[in-house]
Design a protein around this motif. Structure first.
Motif, PDB file in Angstrom:
ATOM      1  N   LYS A  26      -1.599  15.898  -7.578  1.00 42.52           N
ATOM      2  CA  LYS A  26      -2.226  15.707  -9.106  1.00 42.52           C
ATOM      3  C   LYS A  26      -2.780  14.330  -9.100  1.00 42.52           C
ATOM      4  CE  LYS A  26       0.807  19.149 -11.573  1.00 42.52           C
ATOM      5  NZ  LYS A  26       1.904  19.207 -12.410  1.00 42.52           N
ATOM      6  N   THR A  27      -2.058  13.436  -8.586  1.00 41.95           N
ATOM      7  CA  THR A  27      -2.606  11.976  -8.227  1.00 41.95           C
ATOM      8  C   THR A  27      -3.889  12.041  -7.965  1.00 41.95           C
ATOM      9  OG1 THR A  27      -0.299  11.082  -8.468  1.00 41.95           O
ATOM     10  CG2 THR A  27      -1.941   9.546  -7.673  1.00 41.95           C
ATOM     11  N   ALA A  28      -4.134  12.899  -6.498  1.00 42.08           N
ATOM     12  CA  ALA A  28      -5.461  12.823  -6.021  1.00 42.08           C
ATOM     13  C   ALA A  28      -6.468  13.121  -6.842  1.00 42.08           C
ATOM     14  CB  ALA A  28      -5.454  13.574  -4.646  1.00 42.08           C
ATOM     15  N   ARG A  29      -5.952  14.217  -7.473  1.00 44.90           N
ATOM     16  CA  ARG A  29      -7.045  14.581  -8.652  1.00 44.90           C
ATOM     17  C   ARG A  29      -7.349  13.707  -9.696  1.00 44.90           C
ATOM     18  NH1 ARG A  29      -6.088  20.828 -11.142  1.00 44.90           N
ATOM     19  NH2 ARG A  29      -8.163  20.949 -11.888  1.00 44.90           N
ATOM     20  N   GLY A  48     -10.076  14.938  -4.177  1.00 43.73           N
ATOM     21  CA  GLY A  48     -10.123  16.349  -3.723  1.00 43.73           C
ATOM     22  C   GLY A  48      -8.659  17.024  -3.378  1.00 43.73           C
ATOM     23  N   TYR A  49      -8.717  18.233  -2.920  1.00 42.45           N
ATOM     24  CA  TYR A  49      -7.365  18.865  -2.905  1.00 42.45           C
ATOM     25  C   TYR A  49      -7.474  19.365  -1.352  1.00 42.45           C
ATOM     26  CZ  TYR A  49      -3.866  22.330  -3.181  1.00 42.45           C
ATOM     27  OH  TYR A  49      -2.729  23.186  -3.073  1.00 42.45           O
ATOM     28  N   PRO A  50      -6.378  19.225  -0.491  1.00 47.45           N
ATOM     29  CA  PRO A  50      -4.883  18.818  -1.077  1.00 47.45           C
ATOM     30  C   PRO A  50      -4.997  17.153  -1.065  1.00 47.45           C
ATOM     31  CG  PRO A  50      -4.915  19.463   1.013  1.00 47.45           C
ATOM     32  CD  PRO A  50      -6.158  19.583   0.738  1.00 47.45           C
ATOM     33  N   GLY A  51      -4.070  16.584  -2.006  1.00 45.41           N
ATOM     34  CA  GLY A  51      -4.359  15.150  -2.144  1.00 45.41           C
ATOM     35  C   GLY A  51      -3.409  14.434  -1.078  1.00 45.41           C
ATOM     36  N   GLY A  52      -2.481  14.956  -0.482  1.00 43.51           N
ATOM     37  CA  GLY A  52      -1.551  14.173   0.164  1.00 43.51           C
ATOM     38  C   GLY A  52      -2.182  13.566   1.526  1.00 43.51           C
ATOM     39  N   PRO A  53      -2.988  14.291   2.201  1.00 42.76           N
ATOM     40  CA  PRO A  53      -3.396  13.696   3.369  1.00 42.76           C
ATOM     41  C   PRO A  53      -4.434  12.567   2.937  1.00 42.76           C
ATOM     42  CG  PRO A  53      -3.565  15.929   3.681  1.00 42.76           C
ATOM     43  CD  PRO A  53      -3.159  15.781   2.321  1.00 42.76           C
ATOM     44  N   ALA A  54      -5.417  12.880   1.809  1.00 49.85           N
ATOM     45  CA  ALA A  54      -6.183  11.723   1.105  1.00 49.85           C
ATOM     46  C   ALA A  54      -5.524  10.544   0.821  1.00 49.85           C
ATOM     47  CB  ALA A  54      -7.164  12.463   0.306  1.00 49.85           C
ATOM     48  N   ILE A  55      -4.490  10.706   0.232  1.00 51.51           N
ATOM     49  CA  ILE A  55      -3.742   9.406  -0.173  1.00 51.51           C
ATOM     50  C   ILE A  55      -3.153   8.649   0.820  1.00 51.51           C
ATOM     51  CG2 ILE A  55      -1.720   8.689  -1.505  1.00 51.51           C
ATOM     52  CD1 ILE A  55      -2.573  10.653  -3.767  1.00 51.51           C
ATOM     53  N   ASP A  56      -2.525   9.345   1.746  1.00 52.50           N
ATOM     54  CA  ASP A  56      -2.104   8.872   3.050  1.00 52.50           C
ATOM     55  C   ASP A  56      -3.224   7.955   3.810  1.00 52.50           C
ATOM     56  OD1 ASP A  56      -0.522   8.460   5.288  1.00 52.50           O
ATOM     57  OD2 ASP A  56      -0.228  10.410   5.794  1.00 52.50           O
ATOM     58  N   ARG A  57      -4.382   8.496   3.948  1.00 51.94           N
ATOM     59  CA  ARG A  57      -5.326   7.813   4.537  1.00 51.94           C
ATOM     60  C   ARG A  57      -5.895   6.732   3.785  1.00 51.94           C
ATOM     61  NH1 ARG A  57      -7.945  12.272   5.108  1.00 51.94           N
ATOM     62  NH2 ARG A  57      -9.372  12.049   3.646  1.00 51.94           N
ATOM     63  N   LEU A  58      -6.179   6.922   2.625  1.00 56.44           N
ATOM     64  CA  LEU A  58      -6.655   5.711   1.863  1.00 56.44           C
ATOM     65  C   LEU A  58      -5.529   4.459   1.780  1.00 56.44           C
ATOM     66  CD1 LEU A  58      -8.415   7.139  -1.261  1.00 56.44           C
ATOM     67  CD2 LEU A  58      -9.444   5.842   0.435  1.00 56.44           C
ATOM     68  N   ALA A  59      -4.423   4.713   1.532  1.00 58.22           N
ATOM     69  CA  ALA A  59      -3.189   3.885   1.324  1.00 58.22           C
ATOM     70  C   ALA A  59      -3.166   3.081   2.639  1.00 58.22           C
ATOM     71  CB  ALA A  59      -1.885   4.629   1.184  1.00 58.22           C
ATOM     72  N   LYS A  60      -3.370   3.435   3.739  1.00 59.94           N
ATOM     73  CA  LYS A  60      -3.539   2.611   5.022  1.00 59.94           C
ATOM     74  C   LYS A  60      -4.266   1.353   4.801  1.00 59.94           C
ATOM     75  CE  LYS A  60      -2.363   5.799   8.431  1.00 59.94           C
ATOM     76  NZ  LYS A  60      -2.274   7.013   8.230  1.00 59.94           N
ATOM     77  N   THR A  61      -5.251   1.153   4.138  1.00 59.72           N
ATOM     78  CA  THR A  61      -5.962  -0.128   3.773  1.00 59.72           C
ATOM     79  C   THR A  61      -5.736  -0.687   2.336  1.00 59.72           C
ATOM     80  OG1 THR A  61      -7.958   1.272   3.328  1.00 59.72           O
ATOM     81  CG2 THR A  61      -7.749   0.476   5.544  1.00 59.72           C
ATOM     82  N   GLY A  62      -4.568  -0.280   1.707  1.00 57.28           N
ATOM     83  CA  GLY A  62      -4.507  -0.728   0.247  1.00 57.28           C
ATOM     84  C   GLY A  62      -3.266  -1.347   0.074  1.00 57.28           C
ATOM     85  N   TYR A  63      -2.476  -1.901   1.257  1.00 52.28           N
ATOM     86  CA  TYR A  63      -1.317  -2.743   1.088  1.00 52.28           C
ATOM     87  C   TYR A  63      -1.666  -3.830  -0.012  1.00 52.28           C
ATOM     88  CZ  TYR A  63       2.676  -5.429   1.391  1.00 52.28           C
ATOM     89  OH  TYR A  63       3.774  -6.159   1.169  1.00 52.28           O
ATOM     90  N   ASN A  64      -0.649  -3.856  -0.953  1.00 55.08           N
ATOM     91  CA  ASN A  64      -0.821  -4.951  -2.123  1.00 55.08           C
ATOM     92  C   ASN A  64       0.799  -4.785  -2.548  1.00 55.08           C
ATOM     93  OD1 ASN A  64      -0.580  -3.652  -5.163  1.00 55.08           O
ATOM     94  ND2 ASN A  64      -1.227  -2.144  -3.646  1.00 55.08           N
ATOM     95  N   ASN A  65       0.930  -6.039  -3.394  1.00 52.95           N
ATOM     96  CA  ASN A  65       2.288  -6.262  -4.085  1.00 52.95           C
ATOM     97  C   ASN A  65       1.777  -6.404  -5.548  1.00 52.95           C
ATOM     98  OD1 ASN A  65       4.623  -6.487  -2.641  1.00 52.95           O
ATOM     99  ND2 ASN A  65       3.753  -8.316  -1.526  1.00 52.95           N
TER     100      ASN A  65
END
Ligand code: KG4
Ligand code: ZN
Length: 321
Positions: A174-177, A182-199
């Protein structure tokens, strides 16, 4: 003993042969996922129609891969719940027909328990050479379920807690949407998050203290409000949002799983379901587990997602019972 497993609870049509509950001789899976993508989620009617078309060819392929004939099968195990009713109906009807014509026992298997059993399989693509010891705590994180179990043996799965609303995978989807990934969102978020580290961005799931329950629907809403408010900002970064969202889900899953292990004095944590493929969840559970003296197990990728090998494997133990 060769158990034939059949899994058709959602969009995957899978047939496997597993020897003595452990050794995967074949595990053949076809998914109709690509046909659901444009709708942003699984359409049950499409899924069940594809199950019907695929089940027989998948059986043939799986037997050929195992180099066996139907007569070499000793029992038939099938997912009976939970799942999409139309999809389940295809697998259970097919399994009943097979068991009747072969005059072999039909075994009913619970899909969620089987996700945890995936850790006990060995086979060409399964990397667990050392098998987990029992008792253990089990965390199932999939598109439809998020549950913590205490596993004394393969016959007793005691539910410690579960999600009160969205499943972890559902929250990813749902968050990916919301983020248009796109769907399914898990793999897409996993991939993007790798370059999004932040505090700088924080999303906080409800803690539900003193329980092993989860609630993820608030995080998804928090992401929606953040996205609506900031998406036009010059420094808006979807990678950062993906990282913070994923981090908030992973933190609560890790905290509750480790706490359950310590409380129940077990040294083993087994994880299963599609979200067990998440790289951050794997990393954090292994790190925290090591600090607490626990051994954490994940199935190989092939057995994280829906598959029939886990059904045949657990089916063997049900048969013994
Ligand atoms: O276990 P599964 O194949 O189906 C169910 O039984 O529900 O899990 C599918 C779920 C989807 O929600 C998908 O987004 C999620 O697993 N998933 C992931 C990852 N790969 C698949 N979630 C987070 N990170 C991943 N790498
Ligand atoms: Zn599943």
């Amino acid at each position: 003993m060769n158990v034939l497993g059949i899994e058709t609870s959602c969009d995957e049509t899978s047939v496997a042969v597993v020897q003595n509950g452990r050794q995967v001789l074949s595990n053949t899976t076809i998914s109709s996922l690509s046909e659901h993508k444009r709708y942003g989620g699984i359409i049950p009617e499409i899924a069940s129609r594809r199950q019907l078309e695929c089940i027989y060819p998948v059986l043939e392929q799986s037997l050929a891969k195992a180099q066996l004939k139907l007569n070499d099968i000793d029992a038939v195990a099938v997912t009976t719940s939970p799942g999409l009713i139309g999809s389940l109906l295809v697998g259970t009807s097919f399994a009943r027909g097979l068991s009747y014509s072969l005059q072999k026992t039909l075994i009913k298997v619970n899909h969620i328990h089987a996700h945890l059993y995936a850790n006990f399989l060995t086979g060409p693509n399964q990397n667990n050479q050392k098998l987990p010891s029992l008792p253990a705590v089990g965390l199932v994180v999939s598109g439809g379920h998020t549950s913590l179990y205490y596993l004394k043996d393969f016959y007793r799965f005691k539910l410690l807690g579960a999600t009160l609303d969205d499943a972890a995978g559902e929250a990813f989807d749902k968050t990916a949407r919301i983020l248009d990934l796109g769907y399914p969102g898990g793999p897409a978020i996993d991939r993007l998050a790798k370059t999004g580290y932040n505090n700088s961005i924080h999303f906080n799931p409800a803690k539900l203290p003193g329980t092993y329950n989860f609630s993820f629907s608030g995080v998804k809403t928090a992401v929606l409000y953040h996205h609506q408010k900031h998406q036009k900002d010059l420094d808006y970064s979807v990678e950062k949002v993906a990282f913070s969202f994923q981090d908030s889900i992973v933190r609560i899953l890790v905290e509750k799983s480790i706490r359950a292990c310590l409380k129940h004095k077990v040294k083993t944590l087994v994880v299963g379901g599609g979200v067990a493929a998440n790289s951050r969840l794997r990393e954090e559970l292994l790190k925290e587990g090591k600090e607490q003296g626990l051994t954490v197990y994940f199935p190989a990728m092939e057995y994280c997602l829906d598959n029939a090998a886990m059904i045949a494997g657990l089916g063997f133990h049900e048969l013994k019972k």
